[in-house]
Motif scaffolding. Structure first.
Motif, short mmCIF file in Angstrom:
data_model
loop_
_atom_site.label_atom_id
_atom_site.label_comp_id
_atom_site.label_asym_id
_atom_site.label_seq_id
_atom_site.Cartn_x
_atom_site.Cartn_y
_atom_site.Cartn_z
N GLY A 37 0.76 -1.33 -0.03
CA GLY A 37 0.11 -0.06 0.16
C GLY A 37 0.84 1.36 -0.06
O GLY A 37 0.57 2.10 -0.65
N PHE A 38 1.77 1.30 0.75
CA PHE A 38 3.05 2.59 0.56
C PHE A 38 3.46 2.66 -0.77
O PHE A 38 3.37 3.84 -0.94
CB PHE A 38 4.16 2.17 1.65
CG PHE A 38 4.99 3.26 1.96
CD1 PHE A 38 4.74 4.42 3.18
CD2 PHE A 38 6.00 3.40 1.20
CE1 PHE A 38 5.54 5.42 3.07
CE2 PHE A 38 6.84 4.70 1.45
CZ PHE A 38 6.59 5.44 2.17
N TYR A 39 3.84 1.61 -1.28
CA TYR A 39 4.40 1.65 -2.68
C TYR A 39 3.30 2.13 -3.77
O TYR A 39 3.74 3.05 -4.40
CB TYR A 39 5.12 0.27 -2.93
CG TYR A 39 5.45 0.28 -4.71
CD1 TYR A 39 6.73 0.82 -4.99
CD2 TYR A 39 4.73 -0.33 -5.40
CE1 TYR A 39 7.15 0.76 -6.21
CE2 TYR A 39 5.08 -0.51 -6.76
CZ TYR A 39 6.16 0.09 -7.12
OH TYR A 39 6.57 0.03 -8.44
N TYR A 40 2.22 1.65 -3.72
CA TYR A 40 1.40 2.25 -4.68
C TYR A 40 0.55 3.26 -4.35
O TYR A 40 0.08 4.07 -5.30
CB TYR A 40 0.38 0.73 -4.89
CG TYR A 40 0.91 -0.13 -5.86
CD1 TYR A 40 0.97 -0.02 -7.20
CD2 TYR A 40 1.11 -1.41 -5.20
CE1 TYR A 40 1.32 -1.02 -8.02
CE2 TYR A 40 1.50 -2.36 -6.04
CZ TYR A 40 1.75 -2.02 -7.38
OH TYR A 40 2.44 -3.36 -8.39
N TYR A 41 0.19 3.66 -2.98
CA TYR A 41 -0.55 5.01 -2.82
C TYR A 41 0.40 6.19 -2.49
O TYR A 41 0.01 7.21 -2.77
CB TYR A 41 -1.51 4.41 -1.48
CG TYR A 41 -2.41 3.48 -2.18
CD1 TYR A 41 -2.74 3.20 -3.32
CD2 TYR A 41 -2.61 2.69 -0.93
CE1 TYR A 41 -3.61 2.06 -3.47
CE2 TYR A 41 -3.68 1.38 -0.91
CZ TYR A 41 -4.24 1.34 -2.29
OH TYR A 41 -4.93 0.40 -2.56
N LEU A 42 1.41 5.87 -1.75
CA LEU A 42 2.27 6.97 -1.27
C LEU A 42 3.87 7.02 -1.99
O LEU A 42 4.34 8.28 -1.93
CB LEU A 42 2.52 6.94 0.20
CG LEU A 42 1.28 6.60 1.21
CD1 LEU A 42 1.90 6.62 2.54
CD2 LEU A 42 0.74 8.40 0.89
N GLY A 43 4.07 6.22 -2.71
CA GLY A 43 5.33 6.01 -3.31
C GLY A 43 5.61 7.23 -4.29
O GLY A 43 6.54 8.23 -4.16
N VAL A 44 4.58 7.39 -5.40
CA VAL A 44 4.74 8.34 -6.43
C VAL A 44 4.58 10.04 -5.48
O VAL A 44 5.20 10.98 -6.12
CB VAL A 44 3.82 8.40 -7.40
CG1 VAL A 44 3.69 9.37 -8.55
CG2 VAL A 44 4.27 7.10 -8.50
N PRO A 45 3.48 10.11 -4.98
CA PRO A 45 3.20 11.34 -4.28
C PRO A 45 4.40 11.71 -3.39
O PRO A 45 4.88 12.95 -3.42
CB PRO A 45 1.81 11.15 -3.50
CG PRO A 45 1.20 10.03 -4.13
CD PRO A 45 2.40 9.33 -4.57
N LEU A 46 5.15 10.89 -2.92
CA LEU A 46 6.43 11.15 -1.80
C LEU A 46 7.35 11.69 -2.88
O LEU A 46 8.19 12.54 -2.56
CB LEU A 46 6.73 9.99 -1.10
CG LEU A 46 7.89 10.19 -0.19
CD1 LEU A 46 7.56 11.29 0.87
CD2 LEU A 46 8.27 8.71 0.54
N GLU A 47 7.77 11.09 -3.94
CA GLU A 47 8.84 11.45 -4.85
C GLU A 47 8.53 12.92 -5.53
O GLU A 47 9.41 13.67 -5.70
CB GLU A 47 8.77 10.20 -5.99
CG GLU A 47 9.92 10.61 -6.98
CD GLU A 47 10.07 9.47 -8.09
OE1 GLU A 47 10.48 10.02 -9.33
OE2 GLU A 47 9.64 8.34 -7.83
N LEU A 48 7.01 13.06 -5.71
CA LEU A 48 6.93 14.25 -6.40
C LEU A 48 7.05 15.38 -5.21
O LEU A 48 7.62 16.62 -5.43
CB LEU A 48 5.31 14.34 -6.97
CG LEU A 48 5.09 13.38 -8.12
CD1 LEU A 48 3.78 13.52 -8.37
CD2 LEU A 48 5.90 13.78 -9.12
#
Length: 441
Positions: A37-48
């Motif tokens: 869930g962290f990878y799919y939901y927060l991974g991209v927003p965190l990178e941005l």
């Protein structure tokens, strides 16, 4: 605010995973859901957020995800995690995992051997040598989309091989012919077809070894998190290889980004949902999912699910089998907003585990607890890994098309044994030499 919400997600995940690991080990649904869930939901927003960007892209489509959208997604992710944990806890699965025992002398189920022969025979009769034709990644996707029988049969054969790996892993028979043949077949098939799913199935099969108390050490949580982190580096390398490009690991590490990984595809639909670009569906997607198990070869005009509709609207020159994937969290938000995130994942955490608990007595009565643990790891746990990139249609399809096949085959082909004691509780199994139960704490 965004970083605070990410920290809250991590704290909740670590606390819940550690709590359940005291008795049932770290190889359990909450651990897998929390990591993926962290990878799919927060991974991209965190990178941005770290790169101070508002745009992410899957060529040639560009999506906008401002700070407000990232905060909304973080809130939804926290609610989804909480909902899944509560559903899992209320299901009673944690007590069954704490009580389960395995016997290394359990006989290999006849039903698995029958399924392997039947599935291979079906593929040979209907497809012959065409199943070995070497297709590109997109050609293979289109072929599987148009040939539902081929797609289902190869999927079931892959899962069955994974269950074989799981049975032998559970009994610590890593050097047996069955384990080595199944593992090498899955890895070879994955590379031959440029499909990472058989590789994941093989890994989940090996993971069966850790079902229950064998994974109570906190080192296992570190191992699983490091494995997930390593996969984020290896996935781009595999993606490059399957389109006939020589992967350069050093370049991948130097220019690391989630924009070219699985997490970015479903993030497109999640971005659109929180930005208000998609219309609310108010529960209708769940009604669509109830009929999605019917193959298109039987129901050609079957209504499109959210993933298919989103692909049609956003993929340039769409062809069958082509798409971004679709965020399960986006479906929850489009149905019932913030409340939908908690409710949808609560239902998933509760129902999935109650389903497996319902089947446990059938396996236990036939001294096939190793097979049950293998189906848990290969079917349910793998579903927890990949379900974030598809709507609930995929979950319904898996529960209807896959698990019942193994249960029915077990009931028909594997004889039951005389029980020594009655079940001590609805969620536990009979006390037998193969698995001795003890009262829940």
């Amino acid at each position: 605010m965004f970083y605070v919400l990410v920290a809250v997600y991590i704290v909740i995940f670590l606390a819940a995973a550690s709590y359940y690991a005291r008795r049932g080990g770290y190889w359990h649904p909450v651990t897998l859901f929390g990591i993926t869930g962290f990878y799919y939901y927060l991974g991209v927003p965190l990178e941005l957020q770290l790169k101070n960007r508002d745009l992410h892209m899957t060529e040639p489509t560009l999506f906008y995800l401002p700070y407000e959208g990232r905060v909304t997604i973080a809130i939804l992710a926290v609610l989804a995690l909480l909902g899944f944990i509560v559903g899992f806890h209320m299901s009673g699965m944690q007590r069954a995992l704490a009580d389960i025992r395995f016997n290394t002398r359990q006989r290999f189920p006849r039903s698995i051997l029958f399924l392997i022969v039947a599935l291979v025979g079906t593929l040979y009769v209907f497809y012959g040598e065409t199943m070995f034709q070497h297709l590109s990644y997109h050609e293979a996707n289109e072929f599987r989309y148009n040939e539902s029988l081929f797609s289902y049969t190869t999927r079931m054969l892959t899962l069955t091989a994974g269950i074989v790996i799981g049975i032998y892993s559970c009994q610590r028979k890593f050097l047996s012919i069955g384990f080595l043949a199944s593992f090498s077949s899955l890895v070879g098939w994955g590379f031959y077809t440029s499909d990472k799913n058989p590789l994941l199935t093989a890994a989940m099969g090996i993971g069966t070894y850790w079902v229950g108390k064998r994974s109570r050490s906190s080192l296992h949580l570190t191992l699983y998190c490091c494995g997930a982190l390593s996969a984020t580096v290896l996935l781009p390398a595999f993606s490059a290889w399957r389109i006939n490009v020589t992967p350069d690991i050093s370049q991948i590490v130097d220019s690391f980004t989630l924009e070219y990984q699985d997490a970015n595809g479903p993030m497109m639909s999640l971005s659109s949902a929180v930005n208000g670009d998609e219309d609310p569906v108010y529960g209708s997607s769940y009604l669509t999912a109830l009929g999605a198990w019917v193959p298109r070869s039987v129901w050609p005009n079957r209504p499109e699910d959210l993933a298919q509709a989103f692909a049609h609207n956003n993929v340039v020159k769409w062809t069958p089998g082509l798409g971004f994937g679709y965020s399960l969290l986006a479906e929850a938000y489009l149905n019932f907003g913030y409340a939908g995130a908690f409710l949808q994942y609560f239902v998933l955490g509760f129902c999935l585990n109650r389903l497996w608990l319902f089947t446990l007595p059938f396996f236990a009565k036939r001294y096939a607890t190793a097979m049950w643990a293998a189906t848990l790891s290969v079917l349910q746990y793998q579903l927890l890994v990949i379900m974030h990139r598809a709507p609930t249609v995929q979950i319904v399809q898996s529960c209807i098309r896959e698990l019942p096949i193994y249960v029915i085959a077990l009931l028909v082909l594997d004889s039951s044994r005389r029980l020594i004691a009655k079940p001590v509780a609805p969620y536990t199994t009979p006390a037998m030499p193969a698995m001795q139960s003890r009262p829940a704490a």
